[in-house]
Design a protein around this motif. Structure first.
Motif, PDB file in Angstrom:
ATOM      1  N   PHE A  20      16.090 -66.759  65.746  1.00 19.26           N
ATOM      2  CA  PHE A  20      16.542 -67.680  64.714  1.00 19.26           C
ATOM      3  C   PHE A  20      17.530 -67.027  63.748  1.00 19.26           C
ATOM      4  O   PHE A  20      17.933 -67.640  62.761  1.00 19.26           O
ATOM      5  N   GLU A  21      17.904 -65.773  64.015  1.00 23.57           N
ATOM      6  CA  GLU A  21      18.869 -65.107  63.156  1.00 23.57           C
ATOM      7  C   GLU A  21      20.289 -65.558  63.506  1.00 23.57           C
ATOM      8  O   GLU A  21      20.612 -65.767  64.676  1.00 23.57           O
ATOM      9  N   LEU A  22      21.131 -65.683  62.476  1.00 21.97           N
ATOM     10  CA  LEU A  22      22.539 -65.981  62.717  1.00 21.97           C
ATOM     11  C   LEU A  22      23.208 -64.783  63.377  1.00 21.97           C
ATOM     12  O   LEU A  22      22.813 -63.630  63.160  1.00 21.97           O
ATOM     13  N   SER A  23      24.227 -65.044  64.161  1.00 29.12           N
ATOM     14  CA  SER A  23      24.960 -63.954  64.800  1.00 29.12           C
ATOM     15  C   SER A  23      25.693 -63.139  63.742  1.00 29.12           C
ATOM     16  O   SER A  23      25.926 -63.597  62.611  1.00 29.12           O
ATOM     17  N   ALA A  24      26.062 -61.924  64.116  1.00 30.70           N
ATOM     18  CA  ALA A  24      26.804 -61.066  63.188  1.00 30.70           C
ATOM     19  C   ALA A  24      28.121 -61.719  62.789  1.00 30.70           C
ATOM     20  O   ALA A  24      28.560 -61.602  61.632  1.00 30.70           O
ATOM     21  N   ARG A  25      28.744 -62.433  63.734  1.00 35.55           N
ATOM     22  CA  ARG A  25      30.018 -63.102  63.427  1.00 35.55           C
ATOM     23  C   ARG A  25      29.811 -64.214  62.407  1.00 35.55           C
ATOM     24  O   ARG A  25      30.600 -64.356  61.455  1.00 35.55           O
ATOM     25  N   ALA A  26      28.757 -65.002  62.583  1.00 38.20           N
ATOM     26  CA  ALA A  26      28.481 -66.072  61.630  1.00 38.20           C
ATOM     27  C   ALA A  26      28.176 -65.505  60.251  1.00 38.20           C
ATOM     28  O   ALA A  26      28.630 -66.035  59.228  1.00 38.20           O
ATOM     29  N   GLU A  27      27.405 -64.416  60.200  1.00 42.39           N
ATOM     30  CA  GLU A  27      27.084 -63.791  58.914  1.00 42.39           C
ATOM     31  C   GLU A  27      28.344 -63.252  58.245  1.00 42.39           C
ATOM     32  O   GLU A  27      28.507 -63.349  57.022  1.00 42.39           O
ATOM     33  N   GLN A  28      29.244 -62.695  59.045  1.00 44.49           N
ATOM     34  CA  GLN A  28      30.494 -62.158  58.478  1.00 44.49           C
ATOM     35  C   GLN A  28      31.315 -63.264  57.836  1.00 44.49           C
ATOM     36  O   GLN A  28      31.791 -63.124  56.703  1.00 44.49           O
ATOM     37  N   TRP A  29      31.471 -64.383  58.558  1.00 48.57           N
ATOM     38  CA  TRP A  29      32.273 -65.475  58.015  1.00 48.57           C
ATOM     39  C   TRP A  29      31.590 -66.123  56.816  1.00 48.57           C
ATOM     40  O   TRP A  29      32.256 -66.517  55.854  1.00 48.57           O
ATOM     41  N   ARG A  30      30.266 -66.217  56.862  1.00 45.41           N
ATOM     42  CA  ARG A  30      29.559 -66.762  55.711  1.00 45.41           C
ATOM     43  C   ARG A  30      29.774 -65.882  54.484  1.00 45.41           C
ATOM     44  O   ARG A  30      30.001 -66.385  53.384  1.00 45.41           O
ATOM     45  N   GLY A  31      29.707 -64.571  54.670  1.00 46.78           N
ATOM     46  CA  GLY A  31      29.923 -63.658  53.554  1.00 46.78           C
ATOM     47  C   GLY A  31      31.329 -63.775  52.985  1.00 46.78           C
ATOM     48  O   GLY A  31      31.519 -63.769  51.757  1.00 46.78           O
ATOM     49  N   ARG A  32      32.314 -63.881  53.867  1.00 46.35           N
ATOM     50  CA  ARG A  32      33.691 -64.005  53.394  1.00 46.35           C
ATOM     51  C   ARG A  32      33.905 -65.304  52.629  1.00 46.35           C
ATOM     52  O   ARG A  32      34.556 -65.324  51.577  1.00 46.35           O
TER      53      ARG A  32
END
Length: 420
Positions: A3-15
Motif C-alpha cells: 500500500f506504499e506509494l512508489s518512489a516516483r509518486a512520492e518524489q512528485w508529491r514532495g515537489r
C-alpha cells in the motif's frame, strides 16, 4: 499487497507540496479578494502557471501524453497524491493545468481526435492557451439517462447543424472558453446507444449563445464557471466530428472515467483540510468550562471522519491503479474498472458531505460564511452526487455487477438444513 506509494509518486508529491506551500497557498487570500468582485482570472494566475511549468509541474493528470507534448506522464495512481494536494484549494489545480473540465477533454481528444483536431484543439489546451467545456446535460430531459439527450446534430452536405439547449455546463461561462465538445443526436432511428455523436463546437460559432452563468447552492465556480447555452442552427464542418458517428457515448465514457477519479482525488484532499480545520477550531474554542475538543462528540466526529477518509482513499487508489492497467479506452469495457469508478463516485461525495457537515457544526456560524471553505465543500459534495451521473445510476450499476450465488436459500451450505 503493497500500500506504499512508489518512489516516483512520492518524489512528485514532495515537489508539488513544496511548490504549493511556497507559491500557491500564499496567494489564496488574494484569490479570494479578487474573485469576490470579478469574474476574470486573477492577474497572478499566468505567472503561477509559468512557474509551475518551469518547475516541471505541468499536465500531471495526463498519463497518455505523446513524447512531444508537455507534461509529467504520471500514471493515474502516481497522480493521485498530487491531486489531493491541489484539492485543498478549489482553484489550485488550474495553476498546474490540471483543472476540470479541461483535463477530461484533453483525454477525450487524445483518444478520439484526428491529427488535425489534436493540432487545432488539443495543443492549445496542453499549453493553457485556452479553456474548454463538455456539453451534455440538458434542462428539458432527465439527463441521468444519457440516451435522453435531445440536442440534434443534423448532417447538411459537408456540415453539421446543431440545435438544442444545454445547462450546468462546467467551464462554459469562462471568458477564455473557446470551444465545447457537444453530445447530440445524429441518427434518431439507430439503436438507443448509437444515436448520439460528439462534435467540437467553437464558442464563437454563429448561433452559440451563452444564456447565463449558473450558481450551485449559491456558490460560484470561479475556476470553471457553469453556463447555460443555446444552439440555434449552429453550423460546423463535418471534420469537427470527434470519433465516428454513433460513438458519442464511447467518447463521453473515455473522459468520464478519469473525470470522476480526479474529482474524487481532489475531494479527498479537501476532506484532509476539513479535518485539520476541525482540529484547530475545536482546540481554540471553549464552551461550558472546557475546550470543545475535549468533548466526546467532537472527538468522535473527527475520528469518524478519519476512518471514512482512509477508506475512501484506498478505494480511489485501487480505482486509479485499475485504470492504469487498462488505459482510458479499456476502462469503458472493463467490469472491474466501471464497478470501481461507480463505487468511488458514490462513496467519496457522500463522505465529503458528511465531513463538511461535521466541520460546519464545529465552526458554528463561521462555517457557513465566506470566511471558510466549509459551505463550498458541502455544496461541492452535494453537486458531485448529481454531476457525472447521480448516485442512483451508479448504485444501479453496482447492483447489476453483483454476482448471484449459485445456491438457493434452501440448498445453501451456509444455513442449517430445514426439516422436510
Amino acid at each position: 499487497m503493497d500500500f506504499e506509494l512508489s518512489a516516483r509518486a512520492e518524489q512528485w508529491r514532495g515537489r508539488l507540496q513544496s511548490f504549493f506551500d511556497s507559491e500557491v497557498l500564499p496567494r489564496h487570500r488574494a484569490w479570494l479578494e479578487h474573485t469576490a468582485t470579478s469574474h476574470e482570472t486573477p492577474p497572478f494566475m499566468r505567472d503561477l502557471q509559468q512557474k509551475a511549468k518551469a518547475a516541471g509541474l505541468w499536465n500531471l493528470g495526463l498519463p497518455e501524453l505523446a513524447v512531444d507534448e508537455p507534461g509529467t506522464r504520471l500514471s493515474n495512481l502516481e497522480y493521485a497524491p498530487s491531486a489531493e494536494i491541489m484539492g485543498r484549494l478549489f482553484w489550485a489545480s488550474e495553476v498546474f493545468n490540471c483543472q476540470a473540465p479541461d483535463v477530461p477533454n484533453m483525454i477525450a481528444l487524445q483518444n478520439c481526435a484526428s491529427a488535425e483536431q489534436k493540432a487545432r484543439w488539443l495543443r492549445p489546451l496542453l499549453e493553457a492557451e485556452t479553456r474548454s467545456a463538455f456539453g451534455m446535460t440538458e434542462p428539458d430531459v432527465a439527463s441521468s439517462d444519457a440516451t435522453n439527450i435531445a440536442t440534434t446534430i443534423t448532417r447538411d452536405r459537408d456540415d453539421y447543424i446543431i440545435n438544442g439547449r444545454k445547462w450546468f455546463i462546467t467551464g462554459a461561462a469562462h471568458p477564455r472558453c473557446s470551444f465545447l465538445i457537444v453530445l447530440g443526436v445524429t441518427n434518431a432511428d439507430a439503436d438507443r446507444t448509437r444515436r448520439h455523436s460528439c462534435v467540437i463546437v467553437p464558442m464563437d460559432a454563429p448561433g452559440v449563445h451563452l444564456v447565463r452563468r449558473l450558481r450551485w447552492m449559491g456558490c460560484e465556480d470561479h475556476t470553471a464557471p457553469i453556463g447555460e447555452l443555446t444552439f440555434d442552427k449552429v453550423r460546423i464542418p463535418r471534420e469537427n466530428l470527434l470519433g465516428e458517428e454513433g460513438e458519442g457515448f464511447k467518447v463521453a465514457q473515455v473522459r468520464l472515467g478519469p473525470a470522476r477519479i480526479h474529482h474524487c482525488m481532489r475531494s479527498i484532499g479537501l476532506c484532509e483540510l476539513l479535518i485539520e480545520l476541525m482540529m484547530v477550531r475545536a482546540a481554540e474554542r471553549s464552551a461550558f468550562g472546557r475546550t470543545v475538543i475535549q468533548y466526546d462528540t467532537i472527538q468522535r466526529w473527527i475520528a469518524e471522519s478519519r476512518v471514512e477518509l482512509e477508506q475512501a482513499r484506498l478505494l480511489a487508489y485501487r480505482c486509479a491503479w485499475r485504470l492504469d492497467q487498462s488505459g482510458h479506452h479499456g476502462a469503458s469495457s472493463s467490469t472491474k474498472n466501471w464497478r470501481d469508478v461507480s463505487l468511488i463516485k458514490v462513496a467519496v461525495p457522500a463522505m465529503l458531505q458528511r465531513i463538511a457537515d461535521r466541520a460546519m457544526q464545529v465552526f458554528g456560524a463561521m462555517g457557513g460564511s465566506d470566511d471558510t471553505p466549509i459551505h463550498q465543500a458541502l455544496a461541492w459534495g452535494r453537486l458531485l452526487r448529481i454531476g457525472d451521473g447521480p448516485d442512483e445510476v451508479h448504485l444501479r450499476q453496482i447492483f447489476r455487477m453483483e454476482a448471484m450465488p449459485a445456491w438457493s436459500i434452501k440448498d445453501s451450505p451456509y444455513l442449517a438444513a430445514r426439516p422436510a
